[in-house]
Design a protein around this motif. Sequence first.
Motif, mmCIF file in Angstrom:
data_model
loop_
_atom_site.group_PDB
_atom_site.id
_atom_site.type_symbol
_atom_site.label_atom_id
_atom_site.label_comp_id
_atom_site.label_asym_id
_atom_site.label_seq_id
_atom_site.Cartn_x
_atom_site.Cartn_y
_atom_site.Cartn_z
ATOM 1 N N LEU A 181 0.824 -1.208 0.000
ATOM 2 C CA LEU A 181 0.000 0.000 0.000
ATOM 3 C C LEU A 181 0.863 1.266 0.000
ATOM 4 N N ALA A 182 2.017 1.202 0.634
ATOM 5 C CA ALA A 182 2.918 2.365 0.672
ATOM 6 C C ALA A 182 3.445 2.705 -0.720
ATOM 7 N N ARG A 183 3.491 1.718 -1.594
ATOM 8 C CA ARG A 183 3.975 1.942 -2.966
ATOM 9 C C ARG A 183 2.876 2.448 -3.897
ATOM 10 N N SER A 184 1.651 2.570 -3.391
ATOM 11 C CA SER A 184 0.518 2.964 -4.227
ATOM 12 C C SER A 184 -0.208 4.160 -3.605
ATOM 13 N N ASP A 185 0.029 5.337 -4.161
ATOM 14 C CA ASP A 185 -0.583 6.560 -3.627
ATOM 15 C C ASP A 185 -2.108 6.544 -3.706
ATOM 16 N N GLU A 186 -2.635 5.958 -4.773
ATOM 17 C CA GLU A 186 -4.088 5.957 -4.958
ATOM 18 C C GLU A 186 -4.782 4.776 -4.307
ATOM 19 N N GLY A 187 -4.048 3.916 -3.641
ATOM 20 C CA GLY A 187 -4.630 2.749 -3.001
ATOM 21 C C GLY A 187 -4.738 1.591 -3.971
ATOM 22 N N MET A 188 -5.232 0.475 -3.480
ATOM 23 C CA MET A 188 -5.340 -0.728 -4.303
ATOM 24 C C MET A 188 -6.645 -1.436 -3.987
ATOM 25 N N SER A 189 -7.155 -2.136 -4.987
ATOM 26 C CA SER A 189 -8.318 -2.982 -4.717
ATOM 27 C C SER A 189 -7.837 -4.209 -3.951
ATOM 28 N N MET A 190 -8.760 -4.860 -3.291
ATOM 29 C CA MET A 190 -8.415 -6.068 -2.549
ATOM 30 C C MET A 190 -7.870 -7.132 -3.507
ATOM 31 N N THR A 191 -8.440 -7.194 -4.704
ATOM 32 C CA THR A 191 -7.987 -8.178 -5.698
ATOM 33 C C THR A 191 -6.563 -7.882 -6.152
ATOM 34 N N GLU A 192 -6.266 -6.609 -6.411
ATOM 35 C CA GLU A 192 -4.901 -6.220 -6.796
ATOM 36 C C GLU A 192 -3.907 -6.578 -5.689
ATOM 37 N N LEU A 193 -4.291 -6.285 -4.477
ATOM 38 C CA LEU A 193 -3.444 -6.577 -3.329
ATOM 39 C C LEU A 193 -3.194 -8.078 -3.211
ATOM 40 N N SER A 194 -4.238 -8.880 -3.345
ATOM 41 C CA SER A 194 -4.106 -10.339 -3.294
ATOM 42 C C SER A 194 -3.164 -10.834 -4.375
ATOM 43 N N ARG A 195 -3.342 -10.329 -5.566
ATOM 44 C CA ARG A 195 -2.517 -10.741 -6.707
ATOM 45 C C ARG A 195 -1.058 -10.361 -6.472
ATOM 46 N N GLN A 196 -0.825 -9.143 -6.026
ATOM 47 C CA GLN A 196 0.549 -8.677 -5.816
ATOM 48 C C GLN A 196 1.247 -9.482 -4.721
ATOM 49 N N LEU A 197 0.521 -9.803 -3.657
ATOM 50 C CA LEU A 197 1.111 -10.537 -2.536
ATOM 51 C C LEU A 197 1.063 -12.053 -2.733
ATOM 52 N N MET A 198 0.373 -12.486 -3.783
ATOM 53 C CA MET A 198 0.230 -13.907 -4.094
ATOM 54 C C MET A 198 -0.399 -14.694 -2.948
ATOM 55 N N VAL A 199 -1.483 -14.130 -2.413
ATOM 56 C CA VAL A 199 -2.271 -14.804 -1.372
ATOM 57 C C VAL A 199 -3.748 -14.684 -1.737
ATOM 58 N N SER A 200 -4.574 -15.453 -1.067
ATOM 59 C CA SER A 200 -6.006 -15.441 -1.383
ATOM 60 C C SER A 200 -6.666 -14.152 -0.904
ATOM 61 N N HIS A 211 -2.974 8.281 7.368
ATOM 62 C CA HIS A 211 -1.799 9.082 7.728
ATOM 63 C C HIS A 211 -1.021 8.371 8.841
ATOM 64 N N LYS A 212 -1.756 7.870 9.829
ATOM 65 C CA LYS A 212 -1.129 7.123 10.927
ATOM 66 C C LYS A 212 -0.408 5.883 10.391
ATOM 67 N N GLY A 213 -1.048 5.163 9.458
ATOM 68 C CA GLY A 213 -0.457 3.960 8.881
ATOM 69 C C GLY A 213 0.811 4.270 8.100
ATOM 70 N N ALA A 214 0.782 5.337 7.307
ATOM 71 C CA ALA A 214 1.955 5.729 6.518
ATOM 72 C C ALA A 214 3.114 6.116 7.429
ATOM 73 N N SER A 215 2.791 6.859 8.475
ATOM 74 C CA SER A 215 3.816 7.280 9.426
ATOM 75 C C SER A 215 4.422 6.075 10.149
ATOM 76 N N GLN A 216 3.549 5.184 10.610
ATOM 77 C CA GLN A 216 4.029 3.994 11.316
ATOM 78 C C GLN A 216 4.819 3.096 10.368
ATOM 79 N N PHE A 217 4.322 2.935 9.131
ATOM 80 C CA PHE A 217 5.042 2.083 8.189
ATOM 81 C C PHE A 217 6.429 2.640 7.903
ATOM 82 N N SER A 218 6.556 3.929 7.800
ATOM 83 C CA SER A 218 7.855 4.550 7.543
ATOM 84 C C SER A 218 8.871 4.150 8.621
ATOM 85 N N ALA A 219 8.450 4.190 9.869
ATOM 86 C CA ALA A 219 9.344 3.798 10.975
ATOM 87 C C ALA A 219 9.660 2.307 10.917
ATOM 88 N N ILE A 220 8.664 1.501 10.621
ATOM 89 C CA ILE A 220 8.868 0.043 10.557
ATOM 90 C C ILE A 220 9.792 -0.302 9.393
#
Length: 163
Positions: free
Chosen positions: A59-78, A113-122
Motif C-alpha cells: 500500500l505504501a507503494r501505491s498513492d491511490e490505493g489498491m483494490s483487494m484483488t490487486e493486493l491479493s494478486r501482488q502478494l500472491m495470497v487469497s 496518515h497514521k499507517g503511513a507514518s508507522q510504516f515509515s518507521a517500521i
Amino acid sequence: MNVVSKARVRTSSRPISKQRLRLWLRLLRSSRAIEAQLRERLRTKFSITLPQFDVMAALARSDEGMSMTELSRQLMVSNGNVTGIIDRLVAEKLVLRQAPANDRRSFIVRLTHKGASQFSAIAKAHEGWIDEMLVEFGSVEAESIISQLDGLVRRVRGREARL
C-alpha cells in the motif's frame, strides 16, 4: 587438505542433481532463517505480523490505493487472507477501506496518515535489520548474487511458460 579442497572432493563425487537439490535446500534454509528473525522483530518491536508488514509495504507503494484483488494478486495470497489482514489493520486505524462510488461490491484500501507514518518507521527498522543480517556481503558480492538469483527466476519462469 583445506576446507575448499574437502568441499571439492565431497561435491565432485555427487551427481549434479544432488548438488542442485542441496543448493535449493540452502536457499530455502537461508530464506526461512531471515524470515524467522524478521517475524520475531516485527512482533516484539512493533506488534505487527510479517503479512501485515507486507500489506502495508504494498500500500505504501501505491498513492491511490489498491483494490483487494490487486493486493491479493501482488502478494500472491487469497482474497480471504488479505481480508483478514486488512480487517486487523483497519481496527488499528492504519488502513482505510472505501467502496468506490461506481462499484459498491469492491473496496479500495490505502494507508491512513497514521499507517503511513508507522510504516515509515517500521520500514526503516526492517532495512536496518536486513543490513545487519547480511552485513558480511559487500556491494559487489551482493550485486552478483542478486543478478544470479534474478537469472534463476527468469529461467524458472521461462520453463514454466513452455510447459
